[in-house]
Design a protein around this motif. Structure first.
Motif, short mmCIF file in Angstrom:
data_model
loop_
_atom_site.label_atom_id
_atom_site.label_comp_id
_atom_site.label_asym_id
_atom_site.label_seq_id
_atom_site.Cartn_x
_atom_site.Cartn_y
_atom_site.Cartn_z
N ALA A 119 36.72 47.30 40.62
CA ALA A 119 36.31 48.40 41.50
C ALA A 119 37.42 48.79 42.47
CB ALA A 119 35.03 48.02 42.25
N ILE A 120 38.53 49.26 41.95
CA ILE A 120 39.66 49.63 42.81
C ILE A 120 39.38 50.88 43.62
CG2 ILE A 120 41.36 48.54 41.31
CD1 ILE A 120 42.07 51.33 40.30
N TRP A 161 38.19 60.03 48.09
CA TRP A 161 39.44 60.45 48.73
C TRP A 161 40.54 59.42 48.51
CZ3 TRP A 161 40.49 65.14 49.93
CH2 TRP A 161 39.50 66.01 50.37
N TYR A 162 40.16 58.16 48.49
CA TYR A 162 41.14 57.07 48.28
C TYR A 162 41.94 57.31 47.01
CZ TYR A 162 42.80 52.22 47.79
OH TYR A 162 43.57 51.11 47.66
N GLY A 163 41.23 57.56 45.92
CA GLY A 163 41.91 57.78 44.65
C GLY A 163 42.69 59.08 44.64
N LEU A 164 42.12 60.15 45.21
CA LEU A 164 42.81 61.44 45.24
C LEU A 164 44.11 61.36 46.04
CD1 LEU A 164 39.94 64.06 45.75
CD2 LEU A 164 41.33 63.69 43.70
N GLY A 172 41.23 47.77 48.04
CA GLY A 172 41.55 46.42 47.59
C GLY A 172 42.66 46.37 46.57
N ILE A 173 43.75 47.08 46.84
CA ILE A 173 44.95 46.91 46.04
C ILE A 173 46.08 46.56 47.01
CG2 ILE A 173 44.24 48.44 44.17
CD1 ILE A 173 46.00 50.61 45.33
N ALA A 174 46.99 45.73 46.55
CA ALA A 174 48.06 45.23 47.42
C ALA A 174 49.39 45.88 47.03
CB ALA A 174 48.16 43.71 47.31
N ILE A 175 50.03 46.51 48.00
CA ILE A 175 51.29 47.21 47.73
C ILE A 175 52.34 46.25 47.18
CG2 ILE A 175 53.24 48.36 48.83
CD1 ILE A 175 51.24 49.83 50.59
N TYR A 176 52.43 45.05 47.76
CA TYR A 176 53.44 44.11 47.28
C TYR A 176 53.16 43.72 45.83
CZ TYR A 176 56.14 43.30 51.52
OH TYR A 176 57.01 43.44 52.59
N GLY A 177 51.90 43.61 45.46
CA GLY A 177 51.57 43.33 44.07
C GLY A 177 52.03 44.45 43.15
N SER A 183 48.70 45.24 38.48
CA SER A 183 49.29 44.11 39.22
C SER A 183 48.90 44.15 40.70
CB SER A 183 50.81 44.11 39.08
OG SER A 183 51.38 45.32 39.54
N ALA A 184 48.74 45.36 41.26
CA ALA A 184 48.30 45.48 42.65
C ALA A 184 46.89 44.91 42.81
CB ALA A 184 48.33 46.93 43.08
N ARG A 185 46.03 45.20 41.84
CA ARG A 185 44.66 44.69 41.90
C ARG A 185 44.61 43.19 41.65
NH1 ARG A 185 40.05 45.63 44.53
NH2 ARG A 185 38.19 45.13 43.30
#
Length: 276
Positions: A87-88, A21-24, A92-97, A65-67
């Motif tokens: 394994a995104i 669901w995260y990816g979708l 574990g991805i950062a919006i600011y990144g 870049s987020a990862r």
């Protein structure tokens, strides 16, 4: 009494192929954002093919870049688990990144293709904050980006549905739904920017984007302070430091540009070629 458990983070399973669901949710948010942005691109008279190329380049750069941003500030963990760096799908991805990486790519692309950087940023701003608001529900499905321990009574006072409260039952304790606070803040910001952006003589070129930066950073400062999984640099929450710098920087930029450039064009004045 029937008790609802945590929601399954896996949406579909095809043998070894797992769709989360995260990816979708994130993919859906991006598609909606692109669709809305392209409507404004056509209104402003920009070359759609060039903008599509910009988007096709910016999206993978944002993801990488987020990862990388997340991994760098969690290197103590990933140095011991290098196989998990890519394994995104587990979060574990950062919006600011993502914003910093995509912003640098857009700056390079606009210089290369003769586009107005401020114009492109203005077009993207409302749809980006909308995508951020929707994307937080991916965190909800993964049971991440939550806050401190709270009580069922507190969550019930927020009039949350039972399934949402149960998803906030993590590690045997109810948690503050900071994902929800930020999602609501972002979607309110989206509604305001979309409502105001075509108001006569409201925004100068670039100010729609700078207003987005201020709005998002201001809200993120407070939601980040409530979270228990913040990326840290010594005693500092990195996202809070960035939020202060970006919010103050955007405000000062608006003031400086208004005072020192009387000929700044208005966002709402558009001719057939997209100049304003």
């Amino acid at each position: 009494m029937f008790v609802i458990g945590a929601l399954n983070p896996i949406a579909l399973q095809f043998g070894p192929l797992t769709v989360r669901w995260y990816g979708l949710i994130i993919a859906s948010a991006v598609l909606i954002a692109v669709g809305l942005a392209m409507r404004e691109v056509r209104r402003q008279g920009l070359n759609e093919d060039v903008v599509y190329n910009l988007i096709l380049g910016a999206i993978p750069v944002a993801i990488v870049s987020a990862r990388l941003y997340y991994v760098v500030f969690r290197w103590d963990y990933y140095a011991k688990h290098p196989g998990e760096i890519i394994a995104i799908w587990d979060g574990g991805i950062a919006i600011y990144g993502a914003l910093l990486g995509a912003g640098l790519f857009i700056w390079w692309f606009c210089r290369r293709h003769g586009l107005s950087l401020w114009q492109v940023f203005d077009i993207a701003a409302p749809t980006v904050i909308m995508a951020q608001g929707i994307g937080r529900w991916g965190n909800f499905m993964n049971q991440e980006a939550y806050g401190a321990v709270t009580t069922h009574h507190f969550l019930a006072q927020l009039h949350l549905p039972t399934w949402m409260m149960q998803q906030m039952l993590i590690g045997g304790a109810y948690r503050q739904p900071t994902f929800l606070y930020e999602s609501v803040w972002d979607l309110v910001g989206f509604a305001l920017l979309m409502t105001m952006r075509h108001a006569p003589r409201c925004f100068k070129r670039g100010e729609l984007f700078l207003t987005y930066v201020m709005w998002y950073s201001y809200g993120r400062f407070f939601t980040e302070g409530m979270r228990t999984d913040s990326l840290m640099l010594g005693p500092w929450r990195i996202s809070q430091v960035l939020s202060v710098l970006l919010c103050v920087g955007a405000m000062l930029t608006i003031i400086y540009r208004r005072r020192h450039d009387a000929n700044l064009p208005w966002y709402d004045v558009v001719n057939a070629k997209g100049d304003s």
